[in-house]
Write a protein that holds these residues in place. Structure first.
Motif, PDB file in Angstrom:
ATOM      1  N   LEU A 189      -8.580  -4.113  -0.068  1.00 28.47           N
ATOM      2  CA  LEU A 189      -7.813  -5.236   0.449  1.00 28.47           C
ATOM      3  C   LEU A 189      -6.654  -4.773   1.328  1.00 28.47           C
ATOM      4  N   TYR A 190      -6.574  -5.371   2.521  1.00 27.54           N
ATOM      5  CA  TYR A 190      -5.480  -5.084   3.453  1.00 27.54           C
ATOM      6  C   TYR A 190      -4.839  -6.399   3.880  1.00 27.54           C
ATOM      7  N   ILE A 191      -3.518  -6.504   3.699  1.00 30.43           N
ATOM      8  CA  ILE A 191      -2.789  -7.693   4.128  1.00 30.43           C
ATOM      9  C   ILE A 191      -2.203  -7.405   5.505  1.00 30.43           C
ATOM     10  N   LYS A 192      -2.681  -8.122   6.503  1.00 27.57           N
ATOM     11  CA  LYS A 192      -2.286  -7.880   7.891  1.00 27.57           C
ATOM     12  C   LYS A 192      -1.132  -8.797   8.296  1.00 27.57           C
ATOM     13  N   THR A 193       0.020  -8.198   8.552  1.00 27.85           N
ATOM     14  CA  THR A 193       1.192  -8.954   8.988  1.00 27.85           C
ATOM     15  C   THR A 193       1.328  -8.836  10.510  1.00 27.85           C
ATOM     16  N   GLN A 194       2.307  -9.530  11.067  1.00 30.54           N
ATOM     17  CA  GLN A 194       2.514  -9.475  12.515  1.00 30.54           C
ATOM     18  C   GLN A 194       2.888  -8.076  12.980  1.00 30.54           C
ATOM     19  N   SER A 195       3.491  -7.300  12.091  1.00 33.46           N
ATOM     20  CA  SER A 195       3.904  -5.939  12.457  1.00 33.46           C
ATOM     21  C   SER A 195       2.836  -4.892  12.137  1.00 33.46           C
ATOM     22  N   SER A 196       1.693  -5.314  11.644  1.00 36.72           N
ATOM     23  CA  SER A 196       0.635  -4.368  11.283  1.00 36.72           C
ATOM     24  C   SER A 196       0.119  -3.645  12.517  1.00 36.72           C
ATOM     25  N   ASP A 197      -0.240  -2.381  12.317  1.00 34.99           N
ATOM     26  CA  ASP A 197      -0.741  -1.576  13.441  1.00 34.99           C
ATOM     27  C   ASP A 197      -2.172  -1.087  13.197  1.00 34.99           C
ATOM     28  N   LEU A 198      -2.924  -1.801  12.359  1.00 32.16           N
ATOM     29  CA  LEU A 198      -4.296  -1.407  12.064  1.00 32.16           C
ATOM     30  C   LEU A 198      -5.167  -1.529  13.312  1.00 32.16           C
ATOM     31  N   LYS A 199      -5.841  -0.453  13.657  1.00 31.92           N
ATOM     32  CA  LYS A 199      -6.729  -0.449  14.813  1.00 31.92           C
ATOM     33  C   LYS A 199      -8.175  -0.605  14.353  1.00 31.92           C
ATOM     34  N   GLU A 200      -8.961  -1.301  15.143  1.00 36.28           N
ATOM     35  CA  GLU A 200     -10.361  -1.550  14.796  1.00 36.28           C
ATOM     36  C   GLU A 200     -11.128  -0.252  14.609  1.00 36.28           C
ATOM     37  N   VAL A 201     -10.779   0.768  15.393  1.00 45.00           N
ATOM     38  CA  VAL A 201     -11.489   2.043  15.292  1.00 45.00           C
ATOM     39  C   VAL A 201     -11.241   2.693  13.928  1.00 45.00           C
ATOM     40  N   VAL A 202     -10.033   2.504  13.371  1.00 43.82           N
ATOM     41  CA  VAL A 202      -9.720   3.051  12.050  1.00 43.82           C
ATOM     42  C   VAL A 202     -10.535   2.348  10.980  1.00 43.82           C
ATOM     43  N   LEU A 203     -10.600   1.031  11.054  1.00 45.05           N
ATOM     44  CA  LEU A 203     -11.388   0.264  10.089  1.00 45.05           C
ATOM     45  C   LEU A 203     -12.866   0.635  10.186  1.00 45.05           C
ATOM     46  N   ALA A 204     -13.352   0.798  11.413  1.00 42.01           N
ATOM     47  CA  ALA A 204     -14.755   1.176  11.606  1.00 42.01           C
ATOM     48  C   ALA A 204     -15.033   2.552  11.011  1.00 42.01           C
ATOM     49  N   ASP A 205     -14.061   3.453  11.134  1.00 41.05           N
ATOM     50  CA  ASP A 205     -14.221   4.800  10.579  1.00 41.05           C
ATOM     51  C   ASP A 205     -14.287   4.744   9.058  1.00 41.05           C
TER      52      ASP A 205
END
Length: 275
Positions: A189-205
């Motif tokens: 579980l990841y809670i994505k806020t406005q300041s989140s910096d999660l990149k799609e490539v990281v999630l895909a990895d």
């Protein structure tokens, strides 16, 4: 053989956590060491030397008698749970609870610590609430904190809160091994806020790295991180919340919160903390 440290004050809260300790030992081929710690009183009045030895002897004797009377209860509880086959030994030590636990883990290399916790009532923290939070923060062992209002049930669904950082990976792999021992499903579980910096490539990895595991990823947009986590636990009927050790404030907020909604959720769901 793996080793599980089970600190107990022989309260109902501890008895509740004991079943989790026994079941974890049974599923991971581990032994349980039940630890009871007592503290000497601090005496600072006049003419202390004349009475100090008598006071200490009285405290030691009372602590030993209390310990001796409760040890058979551990065997009775194990038999009642159908887990009398799990190897259990008992230890009585004098000292500070938290420091004693930390020293035992360091010296004897325990894999897990299972503790009961009562959380907090109003502004007054309870004994096991503060102790459990301190142990979670300071030990290298995996800590399972069991609220006294939770009722044991098979661990089938686990949530792991993550920020998809590299240091989360070893903890998640340990959790998946833990979950496998129970045949449990893990939700990441990841809670994505406005300041989140999660990149799609990281999630895909991450999806690629853990493609062969029984693992599901959830991304929730919200500014209320803790509230969203606790709502997820309730809506998905989660049996266990797993997380990587954060700052002490995170644990203190879980244990000390006075918000009825958060306390209601927290009081029922055990927390598994990785260092």
């Amino acid at each position: 053989m793996k080793k599980i440290l089970f600190p107990t004050d022989f309260s109902e809260s501890s008895a509740n956590a004991y079943k989790y300790a026994l079941q974890l030992a049974n599923n991971t081929n581990a032994e349980v060491v039940a630890l009871h710690v007592y503290e000497m009183p601090v005496i600072d009045y006049v003419n202390t030397p004349a009475y100090l030895l008598d006071v200490y002897n009285t405290v030691e004797l009372a602590s030993f008698e209390n310990y001796k009377s409760h040890v058979p209860e551990l065997k009775r509880l194990a038999a009642g749970f159908g887990l009398e086959n799990v190897p259990v030994s008992s230890v009585l030590l004098e000292g500070d609870l938290v420091q004693t636990i930390l020293e035992m883990v360091k010296e004897q290399h325990f894999d897990f610590i299972v503790m009961g916790t009562k959380g907090a009532t109003g502004m007054k923290e309870t004994f096991f609430g503060t102790s459990t939070a301190s142990v979670m923060t300071d030990t290298d062992a995996i800590v399972l904190a069991v609220p006294d209002e939770s009722t044991y049930k098979n661990i089938e669904k686990i949530v792991f809160t993550t920020r998809f950082r590299e240091k989360d990976v070893p903890a998640l792999k340990k959790l998946l091994t833990f979950a496998d021992a129970f045949g449990a499903q893990v939700d990441c579980l990841y809670i994505k806020t406005q300041s989140s910096d999660l990149k799609e490539v990281v999630l895909a990895d991450w999806r690629h790295v853990f493609r062969d595991y029984k693992l599901t990823f959830h991304i929730i947009d919200s500014e209320d991180i803790e509230g969203s986590i606790l709502e997820f636990l309730d809506s998905h009927q989660i049996d266990l919340l797993a997380l990587l050790n954060h700052k002490r404030g995170f644990f203190e907020n879980l244990f000390k919160t006075s918000l009825t909604k958060k306390l209601a959720f927290h009081s029922k769901i055990p927390i598994l903390a990785f260092h």
